[in-house]
Write a protein that holds these residues in place. Structure first.
Motif, PDB file in Angstrom:
ATOM      1  N   TYR A 105     -50.962 -42.930 -67.476  1.00 24.66           N
ATOM      2  CA  TYR A 105     -50.017 -43.824 -66.811  1.00 24.66           C
ATOM      3  C   TYR A 105     -49.730 -43.244 -65.430  1.00 24.66           C
ATOM      4  CZ  TYR A 105     -48.772 -45.126 -71.668  1.00 24.66           C
ATOM      5  OH  TYR A 105     -48.788 -45.507 -72.976  1.00 24.66           O
ATOM      6  N   CYS A 106     -49.468 -44.147 -64.484  1.00 23.89           N
ATOM      7  CA  CYS A 106     -49.119 -43.677 -63.137  1.00 23.89           C
ATOM      8  C   CYS A 106     -48.206 -44.695 -62.473  1.00 23.89           C
ATOM      9  CB  CYS A 106     -50.388 -43.476 -62.299  1.00 23.89           C
ATOM     10  SG  CYS A 106     -51.312 -44.991 -62.020  1.00 23.89           S
ATOM     11  N   ARG A 107     -47.721 -44.360 -61.312  1.00 30.06           N
ATOM     12  CA  ARG A 107     -46.936 -45.324 -60.542  1.00 30.06           C
ATOM     13  C   ARG A 107     -47.870 -46.459 -60.114  1.00 30.06           C
ATOM     14  NH1 ARG A 107     -42.187 -45.247 -57.970  1.00 30.06           N
ATOM     15  NH2 ARG A 107     -41.959 -46.825 -56.374  1.00 30.06           N
TER      16      ARG A 107
ATOM     17  N   PHE B   6     -51.094 -46.443 -57.529  1.00 30.42           N
ATOM     18  CA  PHE B   6     -51.689 -45.112 -57.398  1.00 30.42           C
ATOM     19  C   PHE B   6     -52.794 -44.877 -58.428  1.00 30.42           C
ATOM     20  CE2 PHE B   6     -47.818 -44.954 -55.103  1.00 30.42           C
ATOM     21  CZ  PHE B   6     -48.051 -44.099 -54.047  1.00 30.42           C
ATOM     22  N   GLU B   7     -53.358 -45.979 -58.950  1.00 29.52           N
ATOM     23  CA  GLU B   7     -54.380 -45.871 -60.002  1.00 29.52           C
ATOM     24  C   GLU B   7     -55.603 -45.116 -59.500  1.00 29.52           C
ATOM     25  OE1 GLU B   7     -53.039 -48.771 -58.961  1.00 29.52           O
ATOM     26  OE2 GLU B   7     -51.628 -49.115 -60.599  1.00 29.52           O
ATOM     27  N   GLN B   8     -56.015 -45.446 -58.261  1.00 25.85           N
ATOM     28  CA  GLN B   8     -57.216 -44.817 -57.689  1.00 25.85           C
ATOM     29  C   GLN B   8     -57.014 -43.296 -57.565  1.00 25.85           C
ATOM     30  OE1 GLN B   8     -59.826 -47.030 -56.588  1.00 25.85           O
ATOM     31  NE2 GLN B   8     -60.972 -45.106 -56.698  1.00 25.85           N
ATOM     32  N   ASP B   9     -55.845 -42.917 -57.080  1.00 26.73           N
ATOM     33  CA  ASP B   9     -55.540 -41.484 -56.901  1.00 26.73           C
ATOM     34  C   ASP B   9     -55.500 -40.778 -58.256  1.00 26.73           C
ATOM     35  OD1 ASP B   9     -54.716 -41.754 -53.952  1.00 26.73           O
ATOM     36  OD2 ASP B   9     -53.463 -43.217 -54.974  1.00 26.73           O
ATOM     37  N   CYS B  10     -54.900 -41.465 -59.226  1.00 26.33           N
ATOM     38  CA  CYS B  10     -54.740 -40.887 -60.563  1.00 26.33           C
ATOM     39  C   CYS B  10     -56.116 -40.648 -61.207  1.00 26.33           C
ATOM     40  CB  CYS B  10     -53.898 -41.866 -61.389  1.00 26.33           C
ATOM     41  SG  CYS B  10     -53.485 -41.281 -63.016  1.00 26.33           S
TER      42      CYS B  10
ATOM     43  N   PRO C  50     -58.393 -32.919 -69.870  1.00 32.69           N
ATOM     44  CA  PRO C  50     -57.476 -32.849 -68.734  1.00 32.69           C
ATOM     45  C   PRO C  50     -56.235 -32.009 -69.056  1.00 32.69           C
ATOM     46  CG  PRO C  50     -58.057 -35.134 -69.247  1.00 32.69           C
ATOM     47  CD  PRO C  50     -58.578 -34.287 -70.365  1.00 32.69           C
ATOM     48  N   SER C  51     -55.714 -31.362 -68.030  1.00 29.77           N
ATOM     49  CA  SER C  51     -54.477 -30.599 -68.199  1.00 29.77           C
ATOM     50  C   SER C  51     -53.358 -31.401 -67.521  1.00 29.77           C
ATOM     51  CB  SER C  51     -54.635 -29.224 -67.542  1.00 29.77           C
ATOM     52  OG  SER C  51     -53.375 -28.672 -67.291  1.00 29.77           O
ATOM     53  N   TYR C  52     -52.433 -31.890 -68.328  1.00 26.88           N
ATOM     54  CA  TYR C  52     -51.376 -32.769 -67.817  1.00 26.88           C
ATOM     55  C   TYR C  52     -50.575 -32.091 -66.703  1.00 26.88           C
ATOM     56  CZ  TYR C  52     -46.942 -35.104 -67.428  1.00 26.88           C
ATOM     57  OH  TYR C  52     -45.832 -35.719 -66.912  1.00 26.88           O
ATOM     58  N   ARG C  53     -50.250 -30.843 -66.928  1.00 22.00           N
ATOM     59  CA  ARG C  53     -49.405 -30.112 -65.994  1.00 22.00           C
ATOM     60  C   ARG C  53     -50.024 -30.031 -64.594  1.00 22.00           C
ATOM     61  NH1 ARG C  53     -45.452 -25.960 -66.820  1.00 22.00           N
ATOM     62  NH2 ARG C  53     -45.725 -24.349 -65.274  1.00 22.00           N
ATOM     63  N   GLU C  54     -51.348 -29.992 -64.538  1.00 21.46           N
ATOM     64  CA  GLU C  54     -52.002 -29.846 -63.241  1.00 21.46           C
ATOM     65  C   GLU C  54     -52.343 -31.173 -62.577  1.00 21.46           C
ATOM     66  OE1 GLU C  54     -55.178 -27.005 -63.889  1.00 21.46           O
ATOM     67  OE2 GLU C  54     -53.671 -25.803 -64.937  1.00 21.46           O
ATOM     68  N   LEU C  55     -52.014 -32.275 -63.235  1.00 18.28           N
ATOM     69  CA  LEU C  55     -52.284 -33.578 -62.622  1.00 18.28           C
ATOM     70  C   LEU C  55     -51.035 -34.042 -61.874  1.00 18.28           C
ATOM     71  CD1 LEU C  55     -54.174 -35.297 -65.578  1.00 18.28           C
ATOM     72  CD2 LEU C  55     -55.175 -34.509 -63.417  1.00 18.28           C
ATOM     73  N   ILE C  56     -51.230 -34.448 -60.637  1.00 21.13           N
ATOM     74  CA  ILE C  56     -50.066 -34.830 -59.822  1.00 21.13           C
ATOM     75  C   ILE C  56     -49.665 -36.279 -60.082  1.00 21.13           C
ATOM     76  CG2 ILE C  56     -49.257 -35.156 -57.442  1.00 21.13           C
ATOM     77  CD1 ILE C  56     -51.143 -32.854 -56.615  1.00 21.13           C
ATOM     78  N   PHE C  57     -50.660 -37.157 -60.174  1.00 19.22           N
ATOM     79  CA  PHE C  57     -50.345 -38.586 -60.233  1.00 19.22           C
ATOM     80  C   PHE C  57     -50.159 -39.125 -61.650  1.00 19.22           C
ATOM     81  CE2 PHE C  57     -52.236 -38.018 -56.050  1.00 19.22           C
ATOM     82  CZ  PHE C  57     -51.315 -38.687 -55.272  1.00 19.22           C
ATOM     83  N   ALA C  58     -50.575 -38.370 -62.661  1.00 17.27           N
ATOM     84  CA  ALA C  58     -50.460 -38.873 -64.039  1.00 17.27           C
ATOM     85  C   ALA C  58     -49.045 -38.671 -64.572  1.00 17.27           C
ATOM     86  CB  ALA C  58     -51.457 -38.151 -64.931  1.00 17.27           C
ATOM     87  N   ARG C  59     -48.429 -39.769 -64.983  1.00 19.38           N
ATOM     88  CA  ARG C  59     -47.109 -39.652 -65.616  1.00 19.38           C
ATOM     89  C   ARG C  59     -47.243 -39.285 -67.088  1.00 19.38           C
ATOM     90  NH1 ARG C  59     -44.000 -45.146 -63.757  1.00 19.38           N
ATOM     91  NH2 ARG C  59     -43.518 -44.482 -61.635  1.00 19.38           N
ATOM     92  N   GLN C  60     -48.372 -39.672 -67.665  1.00 20.88           N
ATOM     93  CA  GLN C  60     -48.591 -39.390 -69.078  1.00 20.88           C
ATOM     94  C   GLN C  60     -50.084 -39.227 -69.325  1.00 20.88           C
ATOM     95  OE1 GLN C  60     -47.809 -37.925 -71.640  1.00 20.88           O
ATOM     96  NE2 GLN C  60     -46.195 -39.189 -72.512  1.00 20.88           N
ATOM     97  N   LEU C  61     -50.410 -38.424 -70.331  1.00 20.67           N
ATOM     98  CA  LEU C  61     -51.813 -38.183 -70.681  1.00 20.67           C
ATOM     99  C   LEU C  61     -51.992 -38.450 -72.178  1.00 20.67           C
ATOM    100  CD1 LEU C  61     -54.660 -37.056 -70.046  1.00 20.67           C
ATOM    101  CD2 LEU C  61     -53.751 -34.794 -70.574  1.00 20.67           C
ATOM    102  N   ILE C  62     -52.845 -39.435 -72.476  1.00 22.74           N
ATOM    103  CA  ILE C  62     -53.012 -39.882 -73.864  1.00 22.74           C
ATOM    104  C   ILE C  62     -54.487 -39.913 -74.205  1.00 22.74           C
ATOM    105  CG2 ILE C  62     -52.742 -41.916 -75.380  1.00 22.74           C
ATOM    106  CD1 ILE C  62     -50.289 -42.620 -73.559  1.00 22.74           C
ATOM    107  N   ARG C  63     -54.819 -39.380 -75.356  1.00 17.26           N
ATOM    108  CA  ARG C  63     -56.206 -39.493 -75.824  1.00 17.26           C
ATOM    109  C   ARG C  63     -56.349 -40.880 -76.436  1.00 17.26           C
ATOM    110  NH1 ARG C  63     -59.919 -35.703 -79.329  1.00 17.26           N
ATOM    111  NH2 ARG C  63     -61.603 -37.176 -79.290  1.00 17.26           N
ATOM    112  N   LEU C  64     -57.254 -41.650 -75.855  1.00 14.44           N
ATOM    113  CA  LEU C  64     -57.373 -43.060 -76.248  1.00 14.44           C
ATOM    114  C   LEU C  64     -58.387 -43.187 -77.383  1.00 14.44           C
ATOM    115  CD1 LEU C  64     -56.713 -46.032 -75.621  1.00 14.44           C
ATOM    116  CD2 LEU C  64     -58.429 -45.942 -73.811  1.00 14.44           C
ATOM    117  N   HIS C  65     -57.953 -43.772 -78.502  1.00 13.79           N
ATOM    118  CA  HIS C  65     -58.845 -43.897 -79.654  1.00 13.79           C
ATOM    119  C   HIS C  65     -59.406 -45.301 -79.830  1.00 13.79           C
ATOM    120  CE1 HIS C  65     -57.668 -39.876 -80.916  1.00 13.79           C
ATOM    121  NE2 HIS C  65     -56.420 -40.228 -80.745  1.00 13.79           N
TER     122      HIS C  65
END
Ligand SMILES: C[S@@+](CC[C@H](N)C(=O)[O-])C[C@H]1O[C@@H](n2cnc3c(N)ncnc32)[C@H](O)[C@@H]1O
Length: 359
Positions: free
Chosen positions: A12-14, A17-21, A59-74
């Motif tokens: 998820y992102c603002r 900002f999808e491209q940046d994310c 991916p490491s959530y903490r190191e991503l600037i633009f990601a508000r959330q990190l989910i493994r998509l099943h």
């Protein structure tokens, strides 16, 4: 129901900002291992989310600037039947192993997404009771202490759903990855919520108690009308507020505030302070350089600052600004921790927390 062979990640992102994310997530993954044989993500502009396929990279959530959330998509279900959305969703969940620490029904942070909130509120108890009956959901709705994955049911719209799980140690701990703040009645500007959010997101409780103590000192560059200064003085921290503009409300004459009408890029403190906070609207490279100088000179121990984003090449501009700080602090032999995020209350900007650490 479509199941993919690569690992898919939902971020998820603002909106806007999808491209940046996506760019940032792919670049981080490439630094771990080359990505082989997957398609570039199909990005829907202003949707507030992206799905990225990777091979073995994580991916490491903490190191991503633009990601508000990190989910493994099943699972992705593209055509949910209007009369019975529950059955296909439960069937998809049945293929996932183990049980879940929380069930979060979510929608994009867009105007269309907000219209789905009544629907998700109604749907939540149905799904929740079905999962409880199956013994797959534990009784810890906030999932505060649980190590179990959270189950995310994300509705881009009413007829499609993305089903995924998040690792509590590699994700945001709030629904939609959003940490909302209340606007304090006494604070002189809405910007106050940015610093309030930064403190919550970047520091755990023990760090907040240790690093933000009564009697500490701070400099606020670009302080007017005083929202950030207010966050500091409410914690009993003495602030030198530097800005040519006026400090407003309770901060106009506050015993803990000294207001200096000076240029924040030229100001030098008489004595080192604990904190530097900076919200001046300037090029990211110029603000980054200033922060480097403050740390190299030993003028502060901790900083929270905003980097305003350019219109284009945002990831590249941030790389260069943050990379410059890292290089300089490494050269100076300074140990530090730096976390950067586009917070919920950030618009065309990101917020950075930088703190000196022990050797
Ligand atoms: C976004 S506002 C800050 C809002 C503030 N953080 C708050 O919470 O109320 C940016 C401020 O930076 C100030 N500013 C911009 N360039 C500056 C400079 N070179 N020196 C000092 N202040 C500057 C502006 O006058 C403006 O008040």
């Amino acid at each position: 129901m479509k199941k993919s062979t690569n690992t898919n990640w939902l971020l998820y992102c603002r909106p806007g900002f999808e491209q940046d994310c996506a760019q940032e997530a792919l670049r981080q993954a490439m630094q771990q291992k080359p990505i082989i044989g997957i398609e570039q993500p199909a990005i829907v502009a202003d949707s507030g989310y992206v799905a990225v396929a990777l091979n073995e990279q994580k991916p490491s959530y903490r190191e991503l600037i633009f990601a508000r959330q990190l989910i493994r998509l099943h699972h992705t279900i593209a055509a949910l039947p209007e009369r019975d959305r529950l059955t296909p969703i439960l069937a998809a969940i049945a293929t996932l192993p183990g049980s879940f620490g929380a069930l979060w029904l979510e929608a994009p942070d867009t105007n269309d997404g907000k219209l789905l909130s009544t629907f998700t509120r109604r749907f939540q108890p149905l799904l929740e009771s079905a999962l409880r009956e199956q013994g797959r959901l534990q009784d810890d709705p906030q999932n505060t202490h649980s190590k179990l994955p959270r189950l995310h049911i994300f509705f881009p719209d009413k007829s499609s759903v993305l089903i995924g799980t998040s690792d509590p140690h590699n994700s945001a701990a709030t629904i939609m990855g959003i940490m909302r703040q209340l606007m304090p009645a006494e604070a002189p500007s809405r910007s106050t919520m940015k610093l309030a959010e930064a403190i919550e997101v970047f520091m755990d409780r023990s760090e907040q108690t240790r690093l933000l103590r009564q009697g500490m000192t701070a400099v606020d560059l670009g302080a007017a009308p005083g929202g950030w200064t207010w966050q500091m003085v409410k914690r009993g921290i003495r602030v030198t507020a530097v800005d040519n503009g006026p400090m407003k409300g309770v901060l106009a004459k506050h015993p803990l505030v000294e207001h200096l009408k000076q240029d924040g890029f030229k100001y030098a403190p008489r004595k080192a302070v604990d904190w530097l906070v900076c919200d001046m609207v300037e090029k990211p490279s110029k603000v980054a350089k200033l922060i480097e100088e403050w740390f190299a000179a030993g003028w502060c121990k901790h900083a929270i600052f905003n980097l305003k984003l350019p219109m284009k090449q945002r990831v590249v501009a941030l790389d260069s600004a943050l990379g410059g700080i890292r290089t300089r602090l490494d050269e100076e032999g300074i140990n530090y921790k730096m976390i950067a995020k586009q917070l919920y209350h950030d618009r065309e900007e990101i917020t950075v927390f930088l703190t000196k650490t022990k050797k």
